[in-house]
Motif scaffolding. Sequence first.
Motif, PDB file in Angstrom:
ATOM      1  N   VAL A   9      -7.449  -0.087  -5.912  1.00  0.00           N
ATOM      2  CA  VAL A   9      -6.655  -1.073  -5.190  1.00  0.00           C
ATOM      3  C   VAL A   9      -5.241  -0.507  -5.084  1.00  0.00           C
ATOM      4  CG1 VAL A   9      -5.784  -3.440  -5.135  1.00  0.00           C
ATOM      5  CG2 VAL A   9      -8.075  -2.973  -6.037  1.00  0.00           C
ATOM      6  N   VAL A  10      -4.867  -0.071  -3.889  1.00  0.00           N
ATOM      7  CA  VAL A  10      -3.597   0.617  -3.695  1.00  0.00           C
ATOM      8  C   VAL A  10      -2.933   0.162  -2.398  1.00  0.00           C
ATOM      9  CG1 VAL A  10      -4.257   2.701  -4.975  1.00  0.00           C
ATOM     10  CG2 VAL A  10      -4.725   2.555  -2.522  1.00  0.00           C
ATOM     11  N   SER A  11      -1.635   0.381  -2.330  1.00  0.00           N
ATOM     12  CA  SER A  11      -0.899   0.137  -1.092  1.00  0.00           C
ATOM     13  C   SER A  11      -1.191   1.246  -0.090  1.00  0.00           C
ATOM     14  CB  SER A  11       0.601   0.089  -1.387  1.00  0.00           C
ATOM     15  OG  SER A  11       1.059   1.373  -1.801  1.00  0.00           O
ATOM     16  N   GLY A  12      -0.788   1.032   1.150  1.00  0.00           N
ATOM     17  CA  GLY A  12      -0.943   2.086   2.146  1.00  0.00           C
ATOM     18  C   GLY A  12      -0.166   3.330   1.775  1.00  0.00           C
ATOM     19  N   SER A  38       8.018   4.863  -1.538  1.00  0.00           N
ATOM     20  CA  SER A  38       7.001   4.857  -2.592  1.00  0.00           C
ATOM     21  C   SER A  38       5.934   5.931  -2.388  1.00  0.00           C
ATOM     22  CB  SER A  38       6.356   3.470  -2.721  1.00  0.00           C
ATOM     23  OG  SER A  38       5.800   3.039  -1.508  1.00  0.00           O
ATOM     24  N   ILE A  39       5.820   6.514  -1.196  1.00  0.00           N
ATOM     25  CA  ILE A  39       4.911   7.658  -1.014  1.00  0.00           C
ATOM     26  C   ILE A  39       5.391   8.824  -1.867  1.00  0.00           C
ATOM     27  CG2 ILE A  39       3.971   9.371   0.582  1.00  0.00           C
ATOM     28  CD1 ILE A  39       4.212   7.346   2.827  1.00  0.00           C
ATOM     29  N   ASN A 142      -5.584   0.331   8.754  1.00  0.00           N
ATOM     30  CA  ASN A 142      -5.599  -0.218   7.404  1.00  0.00           C
ATOM     31  C   ASN A 142      -5.365   0.906   6.390  1.00  0.00           C
ATOM     32  OD1 ASN A 142      -8.216   1.080   7.132  1.00  0.00           O
ATOM     33  ND2 ASN A 142      -9.065  -0.672   8.260  1.00  0.00           N
ATOM     34  N   ASN A 143      -5.312   0.537   5.117  1.00  0.00           N
ATOM     35  CA  ASN A 143      -5.009   1.521   4.074  1.00  0.00           C
ATOM     36  C   ASN A 143      -6.074   2.603   3.965  1.00  0.00           C
ATOM     37  OD1 ASN A 143      -2.918  -0.232   3.686  1.00  0.00           O
ATOM     38  ND2 ASN A 143      -3.448  -0.824   1.605  1.00  0.00           N
ATOM     39  N   GLN A 144      -7.328   2.226   4.205  1.00  0.00           N
ATOM     40  CA  GLN A 144      -8.405   3.217   4.175  1.00  0.00           C
ATOM     41  C   GLN A 144      -8.172   4.295   5.225  1.00  0.00           C
ATOM     42  OE1 GLN A 144     -11.478   3.136   2.001  1.00  0.00           O
ATOM     43  NE2 GLN A 144     -11.081   5.239   2.638  1.00  0.00           N
ATOM     44  N   GLU A 145      -7.742   3.880   6.393  1.00  0.00           N
ATOM     45  CA  GLU A 145      -7.510   4.850   7.462  1.00  0.00           C
ATOM     46  C   GLU A 145      -6.285   5.721   7.194  1.00  0.00           C
ATOM     47  OE1 GLU A 145      -7.611   3.123  11.363  1.00  0.00           O
ATOM     48  OE2 GLU A 145      -9.719   2.545  11.186  1.00  0.00           O
ATOM     49  N   ILE A 172       3.116  -4.231   6.303  1.00  0.00           N
ATOM     50  CA  ILE A 172       1.770  -4.718   6.605  1.00  0.00           C
ATOM     51  C   ILE A 172       0.738  -3.822   5.938  1.00  0.00           C
ATOM     52  CG2 ILE A 172       0.101  -5.185   8.447  1.00  0.00           C
ATOM     53  CD1 ILE A 172       2.527  -5.775  10.266  1.00  0.00           C
ATOM     54  N   LEU A 173       1.014  -2.517   5.915  1.00  0.00           N
ATOM     55  CA  LEU A 173       0.167  -1.562   5.204  1.00  0.00           C
ATOM     56  C   LEU A 173       0.915  -0.913   4.040  1.00  0.00           C
ATOM     57  CD1 LEU A 173      -1.758   0.337   8.043  1.00  0.00           C
ATOM     58  CD2 LEU A 173      -2.342  -1.823   6.930  1.00  0.00           C
TER      59      LEU A 173
END
Length: 394
Positions: A9-12, A38-39, A142-145, A172-173
Amino acid sequence: MEYKPIRKVVSGNYAAAYAVKHARVQVVAAYPITPQTSIIEKIAEFIANGETDIQYVPVESEHSAMAATIGASATGARAFTATAAQGLALMHEMLHWASGARLPIVMVDVNRAMAPPWSVWDDQTDSLAQRDTGWMQFYAENNQEVYDGVLMSYKIAETVNVPVMVVESAFILSHTYDVVEMIPQELVDEFLPPRKPLYTLTDFDNPVSVGALATPNDYYEFRYKLAKAHEDAKKVIKDVGKEFGERFGRDYSSMIETGYIDDADFVFMGMGSLMGTVKQAVDILREEGYRVGYAKVRWFRPFPKEELEAIAESVKGIAVLDRNFSFGQEGILFNEAKGALYNTGERPLMKDYIVGLGGRDFTVPDVKAIAADMKAIIEKGELDREVEWYHLKR
């Protein structure tokens, strides 16, 4: 291929950082800017914990971040940076250097509205203002992408030697947490082997210069080759997306993801996170009797002209949703889509809806209202106007 994904469970932004680690990036040049910071903080944490041997280069500006990334890539390293909005604008000069030197850098841009007035919220104008710099652009829903996009982008970039910008939405992501399926390192290594550069500044037996002066005749040829690389990239994007799907179960073999196209009277077309809202609304609208579909543009550069032409042949209308604007003209995706369809014979009715600038909420009721407007346009057979500022306070 069956594999056991690692679910986190992570942010984008953290999804991007994990992808950088799993891609075995060698050099990261970094400068903080909200909402991207944060990246690079997460990457710094990986380095501090001994989880990666990335060489981390702190610099004094985004211009220097891209310059350092260019230098690292020119030595043959796999290089990365990230930015947003004003920082991306400050990089503008160096973006041309990266693409002109044919360096396969990957950068994440966290879409943020351009100032003034100051904003830290979502808006696609920052990345789309760089559309003519020679960078390929992938827009994540989305975050997966975000995670998948970074991994695929390295393989694509290193095949055609053109840099890639992976774009995600501010907050949003970037700061919203979701489940992301990550890939075990050994499987990433199989999918993405070490970079094999065409040339490097550190090959002293075969010395080269990068960015040297070119005469007018030679310069023309360089630009033609970069243009051709973008065209060649379309097949590479589809092939890599197909391979990714076969290996990991998430197919990216289309540059435009579509849904309910076969029987649709009209489709919503857009990019990025707003398409998640559109998909939810389309399911509801179809239950209410609307024959409507969606076309999510994943790759803005190179522009998926052929796939758009195929969609246009089967529908009566296209509602383009632009979270951006080119002043003095219209929404940027709308402008590109119209140009792509100009010589294709009878075109569907197309209307541009300017939505969500500066992070303005874009909701399911908004999509439903636009659907009602588009349905009336199709029944009438003509447009009332081409561009509508949908959220304008009246």
